[in-house]
Design a protein around this motif. Structure first.
Motif, PDB file in Angstrom:
ATOM      1  N   TYR A 151      47.280  48.193  39.416  1.00  0.00           N
ATOM      2  CA  TYR A 151      46.057  47.420  39.220  1.00  0.00           C
ATOM      3  C   TYR A 151      46.097  46.184  40.105  1.00  0.00           C
ATOM      4  CZ  TYR A 151      44.594  50.080  35.128  1.00  0.00           C
ATOM      5  OH  TYR A 151      44.166  51.077  34.290  1.00  0.00           O
ATOM      6  N   GLU A 152      45.125  46.054  40.982  1.00  0.00           N
ATOM      7  CA  GLU A 152      45.051  44.893  41.865  1.00  0.00           C
ATOM      8  C   GLU A 152      43.654  44.294  41.795  1.00  0.00           C
ATOM      9  OE1 GLU A 152      47.190  43.183  43.515  1.00  0.00           O
ATOM     10  OE2 GLU A 152      48.903  44.434  43.028  1.00  0.00           O
ATOM     11  N   PRO A 153      43.322  43.570  40.715  1.00  0.00           N
ATOM     12  CA  PRO A 153      42.020  42.895  40.694  1.00  0.00           C
ATOM     13  C   PRO A 153      41.969  41.860  41.809  1.00  0.00           C
ATOM     14  CG  PRO A 153      43.160  42.707  38.575  1.00  0.00           C
ATOM     15  CD  PRO A 153      44.140  43.222  39.559  1.00  0.00           C
ATOM     16  N   PRO A 154      40.782  41.553  42.301  1.00  0.00           N
ATOM     17  CA  PRO A 154      40.702  40.487  43.315  1.00  0.00           C
ATOM     18  C   PRO A 154      41.209  39.169  42.742  1.00  0.00           C
ATOM     19  CG  PRO A 154      38.525  41.051  42.470  1.00  0.00           C
ATOM     20  CD  PRO A 154      39.463  42.087  41.938  1.00  0.00           C
ATOM     21  N   ALA A 155      41.693  38.321  43.625  1.00  0.00           N
ATOM     22  CA  ALA A 155      42.262  37.049  43.181  1.00  0.00           C
ATOM     23  C   ALA A 155      41.260  36.236  42.370  1.00  0.00           C
ATOM     24  CB  ALA A 155      42.737  36.247  44.391  1.00  0.00           C
TER      25      ALA A 155
END
Length: 276
Positions: A151-155
């Motif tokens: 999971y890599e949500p935007p910063a």
């Protein structure tokens, strides 16, 4: 196969399989869990099915049956093994055969399968016992496939979540983790799975697969998913509400929606020889 101050619905790769309190927390709201959690790439399901000698599938830690239903739709006969009776009950109500047990304690009573899958659940299984038991219940040529999402949500979403989590739950052992974790940490975790498979000496050389995709989330959709993650399932309702308010405001500032970049990683190997 996360949760933490980085909004992932499963523990990070370093989380030990013995973290039972978190493992048991996912069944708090089975309906929300089933509706909010993402499924798996169709290409992954197709690759496992086409690379197995038949259609009998054992789903380890099947949860509410998210992955299992995808394999059923692909023509498979699926048996789930799930330690949480609440999740098992939900999956049964959706048409899945489920036996309540940990994989380590589950009794196959002579049954064997063409594929053993673990969809974001293998980190709850003893890493030594798991691969060996999978080998015992797989038919010759059967496939073990362990997979899950990075999971890599935007910063712009991950950072406010991490800050809100620290404020709402300052004493949580999950605090202090970075808002975003390098994907390489997850790849390393799947490499460790491959090593445990090799140690059984009952599989061909494990393969590492990677599927990249994306999904758009509205504010409400993301806030529906967050309470199903391990870092929040163990908090008090007031703490969760504070976190959701802050994350919701962050998404509002993005126009009320954002795109989530997913990578689904898998380690897969084919059973050699004859079953024990």
């Amino acid at each position: 196969m996360p949760t933490l101050p980085r909004e992932q619905p499963e523990p990070p790769p370093a989380e030990p399989h013995r973290a039972g309190a978190m493992a048991k927390s996912f069944g708090v709201d089975t309906r929300r869990y089933d509706q909010a959690r993402p499924g798996y790439p169709d290409a992954l399901v197709a690759r496992i099915v086409s690379g197995s000698p038949g259609l009998d599938v054992l789903d380890v830690g099947c949860g509410t049956g998210i992955a299992a239903r995808q394999f059923q739709s692909a023509g498979c006969a699926v048996l789930g093994v799930e330690p949480d009776a609440r999740m098992a009950g939900f999956a049964r109500a959706r048409g899945l055969r489920v036996e309540v047990a940990t994989f380590e304690a589950w009794q196959p009573v002579g049954r064997t399968f063409d594929a053993v899958i673990a969809a974001q659940s293998w980190h709850w299984v003893d890493p030594d016992a798991g691969a060996a038991k999978a080998a015992r219940v797989l038919r010759p040529g059967g496939r073990l496939a362990v997979f899950g999402h990075v999971y890599e949500p935007p910063a712009e979403v991950a950072d406010p979540f991490a800050a809100a989590f620290r404020r709402a739950a300052p004493d949580s052992p999950l605090n202090g983790r970075p808002a975003r974790r390098p994907p390489g940490l997850y790849q390393a975790a799947y490499a460790k799975v491959a090593e445990k498979i090799r140690e059984t000496e009952q599989f061909d050389e494990p393969e590492q697969w990677r599927f990249v995709w994306e999904q758009s989330y509205t504010r409400d959709q993301w806030l529906d998913l967050l309470p199903t993650t391990g870092g929040l399932t163990q908090l008090r309702p007031g703490q969760v509400a504070r976190i959701l308010d802050e994350v919701g405001a962050a998404i509002d500032s993005l126009g009320g929606r954002f795109t989530m970049n997913y990578t689904t990683l898998a380690t897969s190997a084919v059973r050699t020889g004859t079953t024990a």
